[in-house]
Design an enzyme around this catalytic site. Sequence first.
Site, PDB file in Angstrom:
ATOM      1  N   GLU A   1      -5.193  -4.695  10.763  1.00 48.02           N
ATOM      2  CA  GLU A   1      -4.183  -3.660  10.928  1.00 48.02           C
ATOM      3  C   GLU A   1      -4.464  -2.880  12.211  1.00 48.02           C
ATOM      4  O   GLU A   1      -5.273  -1.936  12.198  1.00 48.02           O
ATOM      5  CB  GLU A   1      -4.216  -2.681   9.744  1.00 48.02           C
ATOM      6  CG  GLU A   1      -3.936  -3.322   8.409  1.00 48.02           C
ATOM      7  CD  GLU A   1      -3.363  -2.321   7.401  1.00 48.02           C
ATOM      8  OE1 GLU A   1      -2.340  -2.639   6.809  1.00 48.02           O
ATOM      9  OE2 GLU A   1      -3.928  -1.228   7.246  1.00 48.02           O
TER      10      GLU A   1
ATOM     11  N   ASN B   1       0.871  -1.176   0.000  1.00 46.63           N
ATOM     12  CA  ASN B   1       0.000   0.000   0.000  1.00 46.63           C
ATOM     13  C   ASN B   1       0.911   1.230   0.000  1.00 46.63           C
ATOM     14  O   ASN B   1       1.485   1.576   1.031  1.00 46.63           O
ATOM     15  CB  ASN B   1      -0.893  -0.034   1.251  1.00 46.63           C
ATOM     16  CG  ASN B   1      -1.734   1.223   1.399  1.00 46.63           C
ATOM     17  OD1 ASN B   1      -1.785   2.059   0.489  1.00 46.63           O
ATOM     18  ND2 ASN B   1      -2.403   1.363   2.536  1.00 46.63           N
ATOM     19  N   TRP B   2       1.019   1.850  -1.165  1.00 47.06           N
ATOM     20  CA  TRP B   2       1.956   2.985  -1.291  1.00 47.06           C
ATOM     21  C   TRP B   2       1.390   4.266  -0.680  1.00 47.06           C
ATOM     22  O   TRP B   2       2.075   5.272  -0.628  1.00 47.06           O
ATOM     23  CB  TRP B   2       2.308   3.202  -2.767  1.00 47.06           C
ATOM     24  CG  TRP B   2       3.076   2.062  -3.389  1.00 47.06           C
ATOM     25  CD1 TRP B   2       3.406   0.876  -2.799  1.00 47.06           C
ATOM     26  CD2 TRP B   2       3.607   1.997  -4.718  1.00 47.06           C
ATOM     27  NE1 TRP B   2       4.107   0.083  -3.675  1.00 47.06           N
ATOM     28  CE2 TRP B   2       4.248   0.748  -4.866  1.00 47.06           C
ATOM     29  CE3 TRP B   2       3.610   2.877  -5.817  1.00 47.06           C
ATOM     30  CZ2 TRP B   2       4.874   0.360  -6.048  1.00 47.06           C
ATOM     31  CZ3 TRP B   2       4.227   2.490  -6.993  1.00 47.06           C
ATOM     32  CH2 TRP B   2       4.854   1.245  -7.101  1.00 47.06           C
ATOM     33  N   LYS B   3       0.133   4.248  -0.291  1.00 47.47           N
ATOM     34  CA  LYS B   3      -0.531   5.429   0.298  1.00 47.47           C
ATOM     35  C   LYS B   3      -0.312   6.647  -0.603  1.00 47.47           C
ATOM     36  O   LYS B   3      -0.244   6.493  -1.828  1.00 47.47           O
ATOM     37  CB  LYS B   3      -0.036   5.641   1.735  1.00 47.47           C
ATOM     38  CG  LYS B   3      -0.169   4.354   2.569  1.00 47.47           C
ATOM     39  CD  LYS B   3       0.031   4.542   4.038  1.00 47.47           C
ATOM     40  CE  LYS B   3      -0.170   3.216   4.756  1.00 47.47           C
ATOM     41  NZ  LYS B   3      -0.060   3.308   6.192  1.00 47.47           N
TER      42      LYS B   3
ATOM     43  N   GLU C   1      -6.744   4.808   7.864  1.00 49.28           N
ATOM     44  CA  GLU C   1      -6.527   6.232   7.535  1.00 49.28           C
ATOM     45  C   GLU C   1      -7.752   6.830   6.854  1.00 49.28           C
ATOM     46  O   GLU C   1      -8.038   8.017   7.006  1.00 49.28           O
ATOM     47  CB  GLU C   1      -5.264   6.368   6.663  1.00 49.28           C
ATOM     48  CG  GLU C   1      -4.010   6.145   7.500  1.00 49.28           C
ATOM     49  CD  GLU C   1      -2.838   5.502   6.766  1.00 49.28           C
ATOM     50  OE1 GLU C   1      -2.829   5.491   5.524  1.00 49.28           O
ATOM     51  OE2 GLU C   1      -1.924   4.997   7.458  1.00 49.28           O
TER      52      GLU C   1
ATOM     53  N   GLY D   1       2.707   2.536  10.832  1.00 52.59           N
ATOM     54  CA  GLY D   1       3.671   3.618  10.658  1.00 52.59           C
ATOM     55  C   GLY D   1       4.382   4.015  11.940  1.00 52.59           C
ATOM     56  O   GLY D   1       5.058   5.043  11.987  1.00 52.59           O
TER      57      GLY D   1
ATOM     58  N   GLY E   1       2.970  -1.038   4.295  1.00 48.86           N
ATOM     59  CA  GLY E   1       3.008   0.394   4.000  1.00 48.86           C
ATOM     60  C   GLY E   1       4.428   0.830   3.691  1.00 48.86           C
ATOM     61  O   GLY E   1       4.964   0.580   2.618  1.00 48.86           O
ATOM     62  N   GLY E   2       5.071   1.469   4.682  1.00 47.36           N
ATOM     63  CA  GLY E   2       6.400   2.063   4.497  1.00 47.36           C
ATOM     64  C   GLY E   2       7.405   1.166   3.783  1.00 47.36           C
ATOM     65  O   GLY E   2       8.093   1.613   2.847  1.00 47.36           O
TER      66      GLY E   2
ATOM     67  N   HIS F   1      -9.497   1.265   5.001  1.00 44.07           N
ATOM     68  CA  HIS F   1      -8.212   1.462   5.694  1.00 44.07           C
ATOM     69  C   HIS F   1      -8.412   2.420   6.868  1.00 44.07           C
ATOM     70  O   HIS F   1      -9.209   3.355   6.781  1.00 44.07           O
ATOM     71  CB  HIS F   1      -7.169   2.018   4.721  1.00 44.07           C
ATOM     72  CG  HIS F   1      -5.788   1.952   5.276  1.00 44.07           C
ATOM     73  ND1 HIS F   1      -5.314   2.891   6.165  1.00 44.07           N
ATOM     74  CD2 HIS F   1      -4.797   1.049   5.116  1.00 44.07           C
ATOM     75  CE1 HIS F   1      -4.077   2.552   6.517  1.00 44.07           C
ATOM     76  NE2 HIS F   1      -3.733   1.448   5.895  1.00 44.07           N
TER      77      HIS F   1
ATOM     78  N   SER G   1       3.620  -1.907  10.412  1.00 47.73           N
ATOM     79  CA  SER G   1       5.074  -1.930  10.633  1.00 47.73           C
ATOM     80  C   SER G   1       5.730  -3.276  10.280  1.00 47.73           C
ATOM     81  O   SER G   1       6.691  -3.682  10.923  1.00 47.73           O
ATOM     82  CB  SER G   1       5.415  -1.530  12.076  1.00 47.73           C
ATOM     83  OG  SER G   1       5.017  -0.182  12.304  1.00 47.73           O
TER      84      SER G   1
HETATM   85  P1  13P Z   1       3.136   0.560   7.730  1.00 45.05           P
HETATM   86  O1  13P Z   1       3.646  -0.739   7.141  1.00 45.05           O
HETATM   87  O2  13P Z   1       3.864   1.763   7.213  1.00 45.05           O
HETATM   88  O3  13P Z   1       3.051   0.503   9.219  1.00 45.05           O
HETATM   89  O4  13P Z   1       1.629   0.718   7.180  1.00 45.05           O
HETATM   90  C1  13P Z   1       0.770  -0.341   7.293  1.00 45.05           C
HETATM   91  C2  13P Z   1      -0.456  -0.025   6.509  1.00 45.05           C
HETATM   92  O5  13P Z   1      -1.214   0.866   6.859  1.00 45.05           O
HETATM   93  C3  13P Z   1      -0.720  -0.801   5.282  1.00 45.05           C
HETATM   94  O6  13P Z   1      -1.984  -0.570   4.803  1.00 45.05           O
END
Ligand code: 13P
Length: 251
Positions: free
Chosen positions: A168, A8-10, A98, A174, A235-236, A96, A214
């Site tokens: 999640e 997930n590149w956000k 967010e 993050g 994510g990251g 998600h 994470s």
């Molecule tokens: P991180 O891997 O950056 O913690 O993000 C997880 C995430 O929200 C994937 O959708």
Amino acid sequence: MKKLVAGNWKMNKTNGESYLLSREIIAGLTEKEFLKCDVVLCPPFTSLASVHSVIKESEVRLGAQNMHYKEDGAFTGEISGRMLVASGCDYVILGHSERRQFFYETDHLINLKIKKAISDKLIPIICVGETLEQRESGVYEKVVDEQVTLCLKEITKDDIEKILIAYEPVWAIGTGKTATPEQANSMHKKIREALANLFGEEISSKIRILYGGSVNDKNAKELFSQSDIYGGLIGGASLKPESFINIIKNT
Ligand code: 13P
């Protein structure tokens, strides 16, 4: 069941940057990885076409990070499922944390989106998870059970097999604070129980539940070796080709 790892590149990467990142990811993967793991890249909407041009001849699949629940019409700034399919998407991340936190998405809205995604032949990756406050006050299992139940309202048994769930925990996203493999696995079991209550044991046993929060190339192996963790939503670390490739290799 085969595992699945989705990046997930956000809200990261321009069109050109996405092209380069997806090329680097593809270059690091071989047939061996695809035998044990499905791989999905979820770039921002503006990069769907360029990433698709890179991955279309490969086993990697494309996903979006959100969609609207209507077919089309006067919804300024929104994207429909049909548009995603036409851009080469097979998957869409829905609900998600967010989106829930910053854009006030409710379980009811997410449920409408899931139904539309299924009818558009997209595979929804449905995100659920508790906040730190909910974990600390001990209501986290109830919160996640409710999210699963409300998000999947009126979904039929035939359709449910097509979905993926991503657990999640919001406090792990993050933050560098991963849930321990045991914490994650025990929540995955709870989610599977919730699915069994809704759809029966047999169907529930076929649904892949991913962990997100994470995940990196150091902790992936232990997380993915748990009995009920069938991959990850990253994510990251999905923005760093080497880390993302190593996470896939660790499935
Ligand atoms: P991180 O891997 O950056 O913690 O993000 C997880 C995430 O929200 C994937 O959708």
